[in-house]
Design a protein around this motif. Structure first.
Motif, PDB file in Angstrom:
ATOM      1  N   MET A   1      55.419  52.275  34.110  1.00 44.32           N
ATOM      2  CA  MET A   1      56.717  52.585  33.544  1.00 44.32           C
ATOM      3  C   MET A   1      56.677  54.000  32.978  1.00 44.32           C
ATOM      4  O   MET A   1      55.702  54.402  32.359  1.00 44.32           O
ATOM      5  CB  MET A   1      57.058  51.558  32.465  1.00 44.32           C
ATOM      6  N   ALA A   2      57.763  54.732  33.176  1.00 49.14           N
ATOM      7  CA  ALA A   2      57.814  56.136  32.773  1.00 49.14           C
ATOM      8  C   ALA A   2      58.005  56.262  31.260  1.00 49.14           C
ATOM      9  O   ALA A   2      58.542  55.377  30.590  1.00 49.14           O
ATOM     10  CB  ALA A   2      58.945  56.839  33.492  1.00 49.14           C
ATOM     11  N   ASN A   3      57.562  57.361  30.770  1.00 51.32           N
ATOM     12  CA  ASN A   3      57.732  57.701  29.366  1.00 51.32           C
ATOM     13  C   ASN A   3      59.227  57.887  29.079  1.00 51.32           C
ATOM     14  O   ASN A   3      59.919  58.577  29.827  1.00 51.32           O
ATOM     15  CB  ASN A   3      56.943  58.994  29.090  1.00 51.32           C
ATOM     16  N   PRO A   4      59.775  57.295  28.004  1.00 49.95           N
ATOM     17  CA  PRO A   4      61.200  57.444  27.709  1.00 49.95           C
ATOM     18  C   PRO A   4      61.632  58.905  27.546  1.00 49.95           C
ATOM     19  O   PRO A   4      62.724  59.278  27.983  1.00 49.95           O
ATOM     20  CB  PRO A   4      61.386  56.668  26.403  1.00 49.95           C
ATOM     21  N   LEU A   5      60.798  59.724  26.960  1.00 54.98           N
ATOM     22  CA  LEU A   5      61.138  61.135  26.792  1.00 54.98           C
ATOM     23  C   LEU A   5      61.223  61.820  28.160  1.00 54.98           C
ATOM     24  O   LEU A   5      62.136  62.602  28.414  1.00 54.98           O
ATOM     25  CB  LEU A   5      60.105  61.831  25.909  1.00 54.98           C
ATOM     26  N   GLN A   6      60.294  61.499  29.035  1.00 56.04           N
ATOM     27  CA  GLN A   6      60.309  62.067  30.386  1.00 56.04           C
ATOM     28  C   GLN A   6      61.552  61.599  31.139  1.00 56.04           C
ATOM     29  O   GLN A   6      62.176  62.378  31.865  1.00 56.04           O
ATOM     30  CB  GLN A   6      59.042  61.653  31.124  1.00 56.04           C
ATOM     31  N   PHE A   7      61.902  60.339  30.969  1.00 57.36           N
ATOM     32  CA  PHE A   7      63.099  59.805  31.617  1.00 57.36           C
ATOM     33  C   PHE A   7      64.344  60.565  31.166  1.00 57.36           C
ATOM     34  O   PHE A   7      65.176  60.952  31.991  1.00 57.36           O
ATOM     35  CB  PHE A   7      63.243  58.317  31.304  1.00 57.36           C
ATOM     36  N   ILE A   8      64.482  60.799  29.880  1.00 52.90           N
ATOM     37  CA  ILE A   8      65.645  61.519  29.346  1.00 52.90           C
ATOM     38  C   ILE A   8      65.678  62.941  29.891  1.00 52.90           C
ATOM     39  O   ILE A   8      66.743  63.461  30.249  1.00 52.90           O
ATOM     40  CB  ILE A   8      65.635  61.488  27.808  1.00 52.90           C
ATOM     41  N   GLN A   9      64.533  63.583  29.995  1.00 55.99           N
ATOM     42  CA  GLN A   9      64.479  64.936  30.542  1.00 55.99           C
ATOM     43  C   GLN A   9      64.907  64.946  32.010  1.00 55.99           C
ATOM     44  O   GLN A   9      65.632  65.846  32.447  1.00 55.99           O
ATOM     45  CB  GLN A   9      63.065  65.503  30.404  1.00 55.99           C
ATOM     46  N   GLN A  10      64.482  63.947  32.759  1.00 59.99           N
ATOM     47  CA  GLN A  10      64.871  63.864  34.167  1.00 59.99           C
ATOM     48  C   GLN A  10      66.374  63.620  34.310  1.00 59.99           C
ATOM     49  O   GLN A  10      67.022  64.202  35.183  1.00 59.99           O
ATOM     50  CB  GLN A  10      64.086  62.757  34.865  1.00 59.99           C
ATOM     51  N   VAL A  11      66.903  62.770  33.439  1.00 59.53           N
ATOM     52  CA  VAL A  11      68.344  62.504  33.474  1.00 59.53           C
ATOM     53  C   VAL A  11      69.111  63.782  33.165  1.00 59.53           C
ATOM     54  O   VAL A  11      70.083  64.115  33.848  1.00 59.53           O
ATOM     55  CB  VAL A  11      68.723  61.383  32.486  1.00 59.53           C
ATOM     56  N   ARG A  12      68.679  64.527  32.171  1.00 59.95           N
ATOM     57  CA  ARG A  12      69.353  65.786  31.814  1.00 59.95           C
ATOM     58  C   ARG A  12      69.299  66.778  32.968  1.00 59.95           C
ATOM     59  O   ARG A  12      70.272  67.475  33.239  1.00 59.95           O
ATOM     60  CB  ARG A  12      68.738  66.397  30.569  1.00 59.95           C
ATOM     61  N   SER A  13      68.164  66.852  33.651  1.00 58.33           N
ATOM     62  CA  SER A  13      68.052  67.797  34.763  1.00 58.33           C
ATOM     63  C   SER A  13      68.954  67.378  35.925  1.00 58.33           C
ATOM     64  O   SER A  13      69.546  68.234  36.593  1.00 58.33           O
ATOM     65  CB  SER A  13      66.607  67.924  35.232  1.00 58.33           C
ATOM     66  N   GLU A  14      69.100  66.074  36.152  1.00 55.48           N
ATOM     67  CA  GLU A  14      69.992  65.604  37.213  1.00 55.48           C
ATOM     68  C   GLU A  14      71.452  65.830  36.842  1.00 55.48           C
ATOM     69  O   GLU A  14      72.268  66.193  37.688  1.00 55.48           O
ATOM     70  CB  GLU A  14      69.748  64.127  37.518  1.00 55.48           C
ATOM     71  N   VAL A  15      71.801  65.604  35.589  1.00 52.35           N
ATOM     72  CA  VAL A  15      73.176  65.818  35.137  1.00 52.35           C
ATOM     73  C   VAL A  15      73.549  67.292  35.243  1.00 52.35           C
ATOM     74  O   VAL A  15      74.692  67.640  35.550  1.00 52.35           O
ATOM     75  CB  VAL A  15      73.368  65.287  33.696  1.00 52.35           C
ATOM     76  N   ALA A  16      72.582  68.166  35.026  1.00 55.75           N
ATOM     77  CA  ALA A  16      72.843  69.608  35.123  1.00 55.75           C
ATOM     78  C   ALA A  16      73.186  70.018  36.552  1.00 55.75           C
ATOM     79  O   ALA A  16      73.832  71.044  36.764  1.00 55.75           O
ATOM     80  CB  ALA A  16      71.637  70.391  34.625  1.00 55.75           C
ATOM     81  N   LYS A  17      72.795  69.205  37.540  1.00 51.33           N
ATOM     82  CA  LYS A  17      73.076  69.524  38.939  1.00 51.33           C
ATOM     83  C   LYS A  17      74.498  69.149  39.366  1.00 51.33           C
ATOM     84  O   LYS A  17      74.942  69.542  40.437  1.00 51.33           O
ATOM     85  CB  LYS A  17      72.082  68.797  39.852  1.00 51.33           C
ATOM     86  N   ILE A  18      75.181  68.378  38.554  1.00 47.74           N
ATOM     87  CA  ILE A  18      76.523  67.915  38.902  1.00 47.74           C
ATOM     88  C   ILE A  18      77.478  69.098  38.922  1.00 47.74           C
ATOM     89  O   ILE A  18      77.519  69.907  37.998  1.00 47.74           O
ATOM     90  CB  ILE A  18      77.030  66.850  37.912  1.00 47.74           C
ATOM     91  N   VAL A  19      78.277  69.165  39.995  1.00 46.65           N
ATOM     92  CA  VAL A  19      79.299  70.202  40.106  1.00 46.65           C
ATOM     93  C   VAL A  19      80.651  69.501  40.031  1.00 46.65           C
ATOM     94  O   VAL A  19      81.027  68.751  40.929  1.00 46.65           O
ATOM     95  CB  VAL A  19      79.175  70.980  41.432  1.00 46.65           C
ATOM     96  N   TRP A  20      81.372  69.727  38.946  1.00 48.50           N
ATOM     97  CA  TRP A  20      82.657  69.081  38.766  1.00 48.50           C
ATOM     98  C   TRP A  20      83.728  69.835  39.539  1.00 48.50           C
ATOM     99  O   TRP A  20      83.695  71.059  39.614  1.00 48.50           O
ATOM    100  CB  TRP A  20      83.026  69.036  37.286  1.00 48.50           C
ATOM    101  N   PRO A  21      84.691  69.119  40.131  1.00 54.07           N
ATOM    102  CA  PRO A  21      85.757  69.803  40.870  1.00 54.07           C
ATOM    103  C   PRO A  21      86.669  70.547  39.908  1.00 54.07           C
ATOM    104  O   PRO A  21      86.830  70.169  38.740  1.00 54.07           O
ATOM    105  CB  PRO A  21      86.508  68.663  41.563  1.00 54.07           C
ATOM    106  N   THR A  22      87.282  71.605  40.434  1.00 54.67           N
ATOM    107  CA  THR A  22      88.232  72.362  39.615  1.00 54.67           C
ATOM    108  C   THR A  22      89.528  71.574  39.504  1.00 54.67           C
ATOM    109  O   THR A  22      89.771  70.621  40.250  1.00 54.67           O
ATOM    110  CB  THR A  22      88.517  73.731  40.243  1.00 54.67           C
ATOM    111  N   ARG A  23      90.367  71.979  38.586  1.00 53.64           N
ATOM    112  CA  ARG A  23      91.655  71.319  38.400  1.00 53.64           C
ATOM    113  C   ARG A  23      92.489  71.417  39.674  1.00 53.64           C
ATOM    114  O   ARG A  23      93.152  70.468  40.086  1.00 53.64           O
ATOM    115  CB  ARG A  23      92.387  71.946  37.221  1.00 53.64           C
ATOM    116  N   ARG A  24      92.430  72.567  40.329  1.00 56.74           N
ATOM    117  CA  ARG A  24      93.182  72.773  41.570  1.00 56.74           C
ATOM    118  C   ARG A  24      92.711  71.815  42.654  1.00 56.74           C
ATOM    119  O   ARG A  24      93.524  71.246  43.393  1.00 56.74           O
ATOM    120  CB  ARG A  24      93.019  74.220  42.023  1.00 56.74           C
TER     121      ARG A  24
END
Length: 61
Positions: A1-24
């Motif tokens: 099982m992964a370290n909870p701190l490592q898991f949170i860091q991985q989640v943050r790095s994946e969330v940073a990759k998200i590209v949200w669509p523009t309003r247009r």
């Protein structure tokens, strides 16, 4: 099982990759969805009307 701190860091790095669509982009795709839904409903209404008329002729109602 992964370290909870490592898991949170991985989640943050994946969330940073998200590209949200523009309003247009959101408005444009929403309009396209409504337009395509309207065209599909008109198409199926006309097909239903033609089939109904054809059955009325065949069955002699």
């Amino acid at each position: 099982m992964a370290n909870p701190l490592q898991f949170i860091q991985q989640v943050r790095s994946e969330v940073a990759k998200i590209v949200w669509p523009t309003r247009r982009e959101v408005v444009l795709t929403t309009v396209m969805v409504f337009l395509m839904a309207s065209l599909a409903s008109v198409f199926f209404f006309l097909v239903d009307l033609i089939i109904r008329q054809g059955l009325n002729v065949v069955l002699g109602v």
